[in-house]
Design a protein around this motif. Structure first.
Motif, PDB file in Angstrom:
ATOM      1  N   VAL A   1      -1.452 -32.844 -49.862  1.00 29.06           N
ATOM      2  CA  VAL A   1      -1.815 -31.703 -49.009  1.00 29.06           C
ATOM      3  C   VAL A   1      -1.026 -31.735 -47.707  1.00 29.06           C
ATOM      4  O   VAL A   1      -0.408 -30.737 -47.303  1.00 29.06           O
ATOM      5  CB  VAL A   1      -3.331 -31.698 -48.711  1.00 29.06           C
ATOM      6  CG1 VAL A   1      -3.655 -30.685 -47.612  1.00 29.06           C
ATOM      7  CG2 VAL A   1      -4.119 -31.365 -49.969  1.00 29.06           C
ATOM      8  N   GLU A   2      -1.011 -32.868 -47.042  1.00 30.49           N
ATOM      9  CA  GLU A   2      -0.313 -32.992 -45.765  1.00 30.49           C
ATOM     10  C   GLU A   2       1.196 -32.841 -45.921  1.00 30.49           C
ATOM     11  O   GLU A   2       1.856 -32.213 -45.088  1.00 30.49           O
ATOM     12  CB  GLU A   2      -0.632 -34.346 -45.121  1.00 30.49           C
ATOM     13  CG  GLU A   2      -2.057 -34.478 -44.648  1.00 30.49           C
ATOM     14  CD  GLU A   2      -2.426 -33.457 -43.594  1.00 30.49           C
ATOM     15  OE1 GLU A   2      -1.600 -33.181 -42.698  1.00 30.49           O
ATOM     16  OE2 GLU A   2      -3.527 -32.909 -43.672  1.00 30.49           O
ATOM     17  N   TYR A   3       1.740 -33.413 -46.982  1.00 26.79           N
ATOM     18  CA  TYR A   3       3.180 -33.321 -47.223  1.00 26.79           C
ATOM     19  C   TYR A   3       3.584 -31.876 -47.471  1.00 26.79           C
ATOM     20  O   TYR A   3       4.624 -31.413 -46.992  1.00 26.79           O
ATOM     21  CB  TYR A   3       3.540 -34.200 -48.419  1.00 26.79           C
ATOM     22  CG  TYR A   3       4.949 -34.775 -48.359  1.00 26.79           C
ATOM     23  CD1 TYR A   3       5.444 -35.331 -47.197  1.00 26.79           C
ATOM     24  CD2 TYR A   3       5.768 -34.784 -49.495  1.00 26.79           C
ATOM     25  CE1 TYR A   3       6.723 -35.874 -47.148  1.00 26.79           C
ATOM     26  CE2 TYR A   3       7.046 -35.317 -49.454  1.00 26.79           C
ATOM     27  CZ  TYR A   3       7.523 -35.860 -48.275  1.00 26.79           C
ATOM     28  OH  TYR A   3       8.786 -36.387 -48.233  1.00 26.79           O
ATOM     29  N   ALA A   4       2.736 -31.156 -48.222  1.00 26.81           N
ATOM     30  CA  ALA A   4       3.022 -29.750 -48.512  1.00 26.81           C
ATOM     31  C   ALA A   4       2.938 -28.900 -47.251  1.00 26.81           C
ATOM     32  O   ALA A   4       3.823 -28.076 -46.968  1.00 26.81           O
ATOM     33  CB  ALA A   4       2.043 -29.236 -49.560  1.00 26.81           C
ATOM     34  N   LEU A   5       1.886 -29.107 -46.457  1.00 21.99           N
ATOM     35  CA  LEU A   5       1.728 -28.327 -45.236  1.00 21.99           C
ATOM     36  C   LEU A   5       2.819 -28.637 -44.215  1.00 21.99           C
ATOM     37  O   LEU A   5       3.177 -27.792 -43.403  1.00 21.99           O
ATOM     38  CB  LEU A   5       0.344 -28.593 -44.619  1.00 21.99           C
ATOM     39  CG  LEU A   5      -0.850 -28.055 -45.412  1.00 21.99           C
ATOM     40  CD1 LEU A   5      -2.160 -28.468 -44.747  1.00 21.99           C
ATOM     41  CD2 LEU A   5      -0.785 -26.537 -45.542  1.00 21.99           C
ATOM     42  N   SER A   6       3.358 -29.861 -44.267  1.00 19.84           N
ATOM     43  CA  SER A   6       4.413 -30.224 -43.316  1.00 19.84           C
ATOM     44  C   SER A   6       5.715 -29.476 -43.608  1.00 19.84           C
ATOM     45  O   SER A   6       6.574 -29.376 -42.733  1.00 19.84           O
ATOM     46  CB  SER A   6       4.670 -31.739 -43.343  1.00 19.84           C
ATOM     47  OG  SER A   6       5.203 -32.149 -44.585  1.00 19.84           O
ATOM     48  N   VAL A   7       5.850 -28.936 -44.831  1.00 22.61           N
ATOM     49  CA  VAL A   7       7.040 -28.139 -45.150  1.00 22.61           C
ATOM     50  C   VAL A   7       7.107 -26.923 -44.242  1.00 22.61           C
ATOM     51  O   VAL A   7       8.185 -26.481 -43.838  1.00 22.61           O
ATOM     52  CB  VAL A   7       7.027 -27.707 -46.635  1.00 22.61           C
ATOM     53  CG1 VAL A   7       8.176 -26.746 -46.933  1.00 22.61           C
ATOM     54  CG2 VAL A   7       7.146 -28.930 -47.540  1.00 22.61           C
ATOM     55  N   ASP A   8       5.941 -26.375 -43.902  1.00 21.63           N
ATOM     56  CA  ASP A   8       5.912 -25.233 -42.996  1.00 21.63           C
ATOM     57  C   ASP A   8       6.489 -25.613 -41.639  1.00 21.63           C
ATOM     58  O   ASP A   8       7.072 -24.781 -40.937  1.00 21.63           O
ATOM     59  CB  ASP A   8       4.476 -24.724 -42.861  1.00 21.63           C
ATOM     60  CG  ASP A   8       4.414 -23.256 -42.464  1.00 21.63           C
ATOM     61  OD1 ASP A   8       5.376 -22.531 -42.776  1.00 21.63           O
ATOM     62  OD2 ASP A   8       3.430 -22.842 -41.841  1.00 21.63           O
ATOM     63  N   ASN A   9       6.307 -26.884 -41.259  1.00 20.82           N
ATOM     64  CA  ASN A   9       6.921 -27.383 -40.019  1.00 20.82           C
ATOM     65  C   ASN A   9       8.438 -27.279 -40.062  1.00 20.82           C
ATOM     66  O   ASN A   9       9.094 -27.031 -39.050  1.00 20.82           O
ATOM     67  CB  ASN A   9       6.542 -28.847 -39.784  1.00 20.82           C
ATOM     68  CG  ASN A   9       5.176 -29.000 -39.148  1.00 20.82           C
ATOM     69  OD1 ASN A   9       4.373 -28.072 -39.134  1.00 20.82           O
ATOM     70  ND2 ASN A   9       4.908 -30.180 -38.629  1.00 20.82           N
ATOM     71  N   ILE A  10       9.002 -27.499 -41.253  1.00 21.30           N
ATOM     72  CA  ILE A  10      10.458 -27.490 -41.396  1.00 21.30           C
ATOM     73  C   ILE A  10      11.017 -26.102 -41.105  1.00 21.30           C
ATOM     74  O   ILE A  10      12.054 -25.964 -40.448  1.00 21.30           O
ATOM     75  CB  ILE A  10      10.867 -27.971 -42.804  1.00 21.30           C
ATOM     76  CG1 ILE A  10      10.496 -29.451 -42.959  1.00 21.30           C
ATOM     77  CG2 ILE A  10      12.364 -27.765 -43.038  1.00 21.30           C
ATOM     78  CD1 ILE A  10      10.816 -30.025 -44.316  1.00 21.30           C
ATOM     79  N   PHE A  11      10.331 -25.059 -41.592  1.00 20.69           N
ATOM     80  CA  PHE A  11      10.761 -23.691 -41.290  1.00 20.69           C
ATOM     81  C   PHE A  11      10.868 -23.500 -39.771  1.00 20.69           C
ATOM     82  O   PHE A  11      11.844 -22.940 -39.271  1.00 20.69           O
ATOM     83  CB  PHE A  11       9.747 -22.680 -41.846  1.00 20.69           C
ATOM     84  CG  PHE A  11       9.818 -22.476 -43.330  1.00 20.69           C
ATOM     85  CD1 PHE A  11      10.821 -21.695 -43.890  1.00 20.69           C
ATOM     86  CD2 PHE A  11       8.885 -23.044 -44.170  1.00 20.69           C
ATOM     87  CE1 PHE A  11      10.890 -21.485 -45.260  1.00 20.69           C
ATOM     88  CE2 PHE A  11       8.943 -22.852 -45.543  1.00 20.69           C
ATOM     89  CZ  PHE A  11       9.950 -22.071 -46.082  1.00 20.69           C
ATOM     90  N   VAL A  12       9.858 -23.980 -39.057  1.00 20.11           N
ATOM     91  CA  VAL A  12       9.815 -23.810 -37.605  1.00 20.11           C
ATOM     92  C   VAL A  12      10.879 -24.669 -36.924  1.00 20.11           C
ATOM     93  O   VAL A  12      11.544 -24.217 -35.987  1.00 20.11           O
ATOM     94  CB  VAL A  12       8.413 -24.167 -37.063  1.00 20.11           C
ATOM     95  CG1 VAL A  12       8.393 -24.087 -35.547  1.00 20.11           C
ATOM     96  CG2 VAL A  12       7.360 -23.237 -37.655  1.00 20.11           C
TER      97      VAL A  12
END
Length: 354
Positions: A111-122
């Motif tokens: 879950v955390e690894y997947a949600l951190s992908v959104d960080n990459i966009f930013v």
């Protein structure tokens, strides 16, 4: 308590050692990180994360010093583990507990690894908006991750204390995650923009520090004529920390839907954060291809929120941690496969499919 401190202390020492090695191997010369290096480090961090899951699978009961049935029942009740204890067999019950603990950790990590992908966009957007040369990405991200670890440690244990005292707060978290997921879906096609001068963090920093627009030195601060200037590298670092703080508001409640053991929340969260840097360099040039990922993350947040709201009902129906893991992986897999099968239409390219 001594076992908890020993387990936790050993984990922190391991993280410090790995970060020191990471800095030593990759921070020399401020050179861009190659795809090969990023791939290797991503595999290393994932291997460490999975290896830690195996430790929990075999020795997870050592975390809370479970040596008898009474202690086991107390820990299971205190952390709301969804397992059935076998009254006449302590060893069998410990095996069930350890298996569930490792599953909670693995599910939380995914879950955390997947949600951190959104960080990459930013992050990609931030580096581009502030005009940061690629060779400085690694330096900023490493320090950003160190800051994120400290902030999340505080958030996680505050969250655990609140849940322990006010059980109803889980329903508040659930409703918030459903709302966040719905809003993410509604805004999935909106182009994100960053105004380097108008960002609140930049305005705040510029109010108290002199700021230079030069990045040639690669330093966070430069001294010119006896005056200390903050460089764009440090400004971006501050914005990244601020952004991670906002993301933590979503991701930390999300993981509490999986487990209420603060140590498992911390372990899974930190491994995901540590893998973020290498994943950034792995995906930085292809992240735009996964255009359905935001849709997947939106559904993921809604699922987690609904699970928190209906936890008691789902438990009575026999819904276990492994079922959550299967659904979460399924949502992510579908969004990735859909992105690759149906590429985003590029304006002016007649060959691109809608």
């Amino acid at each position: 308590m001594s076992h908890e401190l020993l387990f936790f202390g050993g984990f922190i020492l391991f993280i410090i050692l790995m970060l020191a090695i990471d800095l030593g191997l990759f921070a020399k010369g401020n050179k861009p990180i190659s795809l090969k290096s990023a791939t290797i480090m991503s595999l290393v961090w994932i291997s460490f994360a999975l290896g830690f899951g195996l430790i929990l699978y075999f020795w997870g009961h050592e975390l809370h010093s479970i040596v008898d049935m009474a202690t086991l029942k107390d820990v299971v009740h205190r952390h709301s583990h969804n397992i059935e204890i076998i009254e006449n067999s302590f060893d069998a019950s410990i095996a069930i507990y350890n298996r569930n603990l490792s599953l909670e950790y693995l599910t939380g990590y995914v879950v955390e690894y997947a949600l951190s992908v959104d960080n990459i966009f930013v992050m990609v957007l931030l580096f581009s908006s502030f005009g940061i040369p690629e060779k400085y990405y690694h330096k900023i991200l490493v320090w950003g991750i160190i800051g994120a670890i400290l902030l999340r440690c505080i958030f996680i244990f505050i969250g655990a204390a609140l849940i322990a005292k006010f059980g109803w707060i889980l329903y508040l978290f659930g409703a918030f995650l459903v709302y966040t997921g719905v809003m993410m879906y509604i805004k999935r096609n909106e182009e994100e923009e960053v105004d380097p001068k108008g960002h609140p963090v930049v305005k705040f920093a510029s109010k108290y520090f002199k700021v230079t627009h030069e990045t040639e030195s690669g330093n966070f601060f430069d001294i010119k004529n006896g005056v200390r200037y903050m460089t764009p590298l440090f400004l971006v670092l501050l914005v990244i920390e601020f952004t991670d703080l906002i993301f933590a508001v979503d991701s930390i409640p999300a993981i509490f839907s999986v487990t209420q053991d603060p140590y498992i929340v911390f372990f899974s969260n930190i491994f995901a954060v540590l893998g973020l840097r290498s994943m950034f360099f792995l995906l930085v040039n292809i992240i735009h291809k996964f255009h359905y990922l935001k849709v997947g993350l939106a559904f993921l947040l809604v699922f987690i929120g609904v699970k928190m709201l209906l936890h008691d009902w789902l438990h009575s129906w026999g819904f276990e941690t492994v079922h959550s893991l299967i659904i979460i992986i399924g949502i992510l897999a579908i969004s990735i496969i859909a992105s690759l099968m149906f590429p985003k239409k590029v304006e002016g390219d007649p060959m691109s499919r809608p």
